[in-house]
Write an enzyme that holds these catalytic residues in place. Structure first.
Site, PDB file in Angstrom:
ATOM      1  N   GLY A  45      16.170 -10.882  -5.779  1.00 13.83           N
ATOM      2  CA  GLY A  45      14.936 -11.415  -5.418  1.00 13.83           C
ATOM      3  C   GLY A  45      14.258 -12.189  -6.608  1.00 13.83           C
ATOM      4  O   GLY A  45      13.788 -13.180  -6.462  1.00 13.83           O
ATOM      5  N   ASP A 103       5.767  -3.340  -6.064  1.00 12.11           N
ATOM      6  CA  ASP A 103       5.080  -2.928  -5.119  1.00 12.11           C
ATOM      7  C   ASP A 103       4.794  -1.408  -5.398  1.00 12.11           C
ATOM      8  O   ASP A 103       3.665  -1.163  -5.858  1.00 12.11           O
ATOM      9  CB  ASP A 103       6.220  -2.915  -4.041  1.00 12.11           C
ATOM     10  CG  ASP A 103       5.543  -2.526  -2.759  1.00 12.11           C
ATOM     11  OD1 ASP A 103       4.375  -2.735  -2.335  1.00 12.11           O
ATOM     12  OD2 ASP A 103       6.354  -2.308  -1.704  1.00 12.11           O
ATOM     13  N   LYS A 131       1.728  -6.232  -6.328  1.00  7.96           N
ATOM     14  CA  LYS A 131       0.768  -5.740  -5.128  1.00  7.96           C
ATOM     15  C   LYS A 131       0.483  -4.096  -5.695  1.00  7.96           C
ATOM     16  O   LYS A 131       0.822  -3.139  -5.254  1.00  7.96           O
ATOM     17  CB  LYS A 131       1.951  -5.529  -4.241  1.00  7.96           C
ATOM     18  CG  LYS A 131       1.676  -6.183  -2.873  1.00  7.96           C
ATOM     19  CD  LYS A 131       2.489  -5.776  -1.708  1.00  7.96           C
ATOM     20  CE  LYS A 131       3.644  -6.376  -1.190  1.00  7.96           C
ATOM     21  NZ  LYS A 131       4.318  -6.047  -0.037  1.00  7.96           N
ATOM     22  N   VAL A 153       5.606 -10.194   2.004  1.00 14.72           N
ATOM     23  CA  VAL A 153       5.741 -11.728   1.802  1.00 14.72           C
ATOM     24  C   VAL A 153       7.257 -11.843   1.698  1.00 14.72           C
ATOM     25  O   VAL A 153       8.013 -11.310   1.450  1.00 14.72           O
ATOM     26  CB  VAL A 153       5.148 -12.044   0.269  1.00 14.72           C
ATOM     27  CG1 VAL A 153       3.635 -11.821   0.535  1.00 14.72           C
ATOM     28  CG2 VAL A 153       5.592 -11.055  -0.606  1.00 14.72           C
ATOM     29  N   ASP A 159      12.726 -11.750   0.348  1.00 12.90           N
ATOM     30  CA  ASP A 159      13.619 -11.908   1.723  1.00 12.90           C
ATOM     31  C   ASP A 159      13.277 -11.024   2.761  1.00 12.90           C
ATOM     32  O   ASP A 159      12.348 -10.093   2.662  1.00 12.90           O
ATOM     33  CB  ASP A 159      15.280 -11.342   1.546  1.00 12.90           C
ATOM     34  CG  ASP A 159      15.427  -9.997   1.379  1.00 12.90           C
ATOM     35  OD1 ASP A 159      14.616  -9.314   0.589  1.00 12.90           O
ATOM     36  OD2 ASP A 159      16.171  -9.195   2.119  1.00 12.90           O
TER      37      ASP A 159
HETATM   38  P1  5GP Z   1       8.948  -0.918  -5.448  1.00 16.60           P
HETATM   39  O1  5GP Z   1      10.098  -0.265  -6.182  1.00 16.60           O
HETATM   40  O2  5GP Z   1       8.060  -1.450  -6.525  1.00 16.60           O
HETATM   41  O3  5GP Z   1       8.338  -0.468  -4.274  1.00 16.60           O
HETATM   42  O4  5GP Z   1       9.734  -2.341  -4.932  1.00 16.60           O
HETATM   43  C1  5GP Z   1      10.223  -3.548  -5.490  1.00 16.60           C
HETATM   44  C2  5GP Z   1      11.085  -4.053  -4.471  1.00 16.60           C
HETATM   45  O5  5GP Z   1      10.824  -3.986  -3.046  1.00 16.60           O
HETATM   46  C3  5GP Z   1      11.292  -5.530  -4.851  1.00 16.60           C
HETATM   47  O6  5GP Z   1      11.981  -5.707  -5.788  1.00 16.60           O
HETATM   48  C4  5GP Z   1      11.402  -6.197  -3.421  1.00 16.60           C
HETATM   49  O7  5GP Z   1      12.702  -6.242  -3.220  1.00 16.60           O
HETATM   50  C5  5GP Z   1      10.776  -5.030  -2.293  1.00 16.60           C
HETATM   51  N1  5GP Z   1       9.396  -5.577  -1.731  1.00 16.60           N
HETATM   52  C6  5GP Z   1       8.397  -5.035  -1.872  1.00 16.60           C
HETATM   53  N2  5GP Z   1       7.400  -5.445  -1.366  1.00 16.60           N
HETATM   54  C7  5GP Z   1       7.966  -6.576  -0.752  1.00 16.60           C
HETATM   55  C8  5GP Z   1       7.583  -7.871  -0.181  1.00 16.60           C
HETATM   56  O8  5GP Z   1       6.553  -7.781   0.278  1.00 16.60           O
HETATM   57  N3  5GP Z   1       8.348  -8.456   0.448  1.00 16.60           N
HETATM   58  C9  5GP Z   1       9.708  -8.609   0.184  1.00 16.60           C
HETATM   59  N4  5GP Z   1      10.427  -9.487   0.734  1.00 16.60           N
HETATM   60  N5  5GP Z   1      10.270  -7.341  -0.614  1.00 16.60           N
HETATM   61  C10 5GP Z   1       9.288  -6.612  -1.199  1.00 16.60           C
END
Ligand code: 5GP
Length: 179
Positions: A45, A103, A131, A153, A159
């Site tokens: 991403g 996220d 986020k 998003v 994606d």
């Molecule tokens: P975390 O470990 O912070 O929960 O996740 C990060 C990863 O989750 C990001 O690199 C991404 O691949 C995915 N992700 C989190 N939120 C979104 C979103 O709103 N849209 C998309 N497409 N991927 C997300």
């Protein structure tokens, strides 16, 4: 606008302008460091953001890629699978991790720990999107492009089912796709 997009959250022009600001900030903060930082981009991403950002970093930087995924069915931190590891040693290297979105923060927390284990002297984070409403671990990125609300998003690297990464903007996916 693509038919799967409900609304555009961040336009291409905004991404370019903000990447320029972040690149200049990174340049200023690292220009007097003896060794220049290594940018580590997390696949897949962060690729479009990395490509935009590096145009605006006026330093002799290098970049490398890592691909990680969490083991299915486990929530435990540290338990990630390395699909692609770094090509070089990062002992005593200052790292800037490049992410598309923070996220829950779990991925970053784990990868940050991994960098320290590998001997990195410092690890900072630059992310296109943040986020904060969804955060479950206490982690903050030093450089943030845009803070966005809690919506799913797509675009500019992000994606849904491996698609939409090539959209030049960040948009909210229509709910009918995942409901
Ligand atoms: P975390 O470990 O912070 O929960 O996740 C990060 C990863 O989750 C990001 O690199 C991404 O691949 C995915 N992700 C989190 N939120 C979104 C979103 O709103 N849209 C998309 N497409 N991927 C997300």
């Amino acid at each position: 606008m693509h038919q799967s997009v409900k609304n555009i959250l961040v336009t291409h022009e905004q991404i370019v302008a903000r990447s320029k600001e972040l690149g200049e900030q990174i340049t200023n903060e690292y220009k007097n460091h003896e060794n220049k930082p290594l940018l580590v981009a997390l696949l897949k991403g962060s690729v479009p953001f990395l490509a935009e950002l590096i145009k605006h970093i006026d330093l002799d930087i290098e970049y490398d890629f890592m691909d990680v995924s969490s083991y299915e069915g486990t929530e435990s931190i540290g338990d990630i699978r390395i699909i692609k590891d770094l090509d070089r040693s990062i002992k005593n290297t200052e790292i800037i991790l490049v992410e598309d979105i923070v996220d829950t923060g779990r991925t970053l927390e784990t990868v940050k720990k991994l960098m320290v284990q590998k001997g990195a002297s410092d690890v900072k984070v630059v992310t296109l999107l943040d986020k904060p409403d969804r955060r479950v671990v206490d982690i903050t990125a030093e450089y943030v492009g845009f803070v966005i609300p809690n919506e799913f998003v797509i675009g500019f690297g992000l994606d849904f089912d491996q698609k939409f990464r090539n959209l030049p903007y960040v948009g909210v996916l229509k709910e009918e796709f995942y409901k």
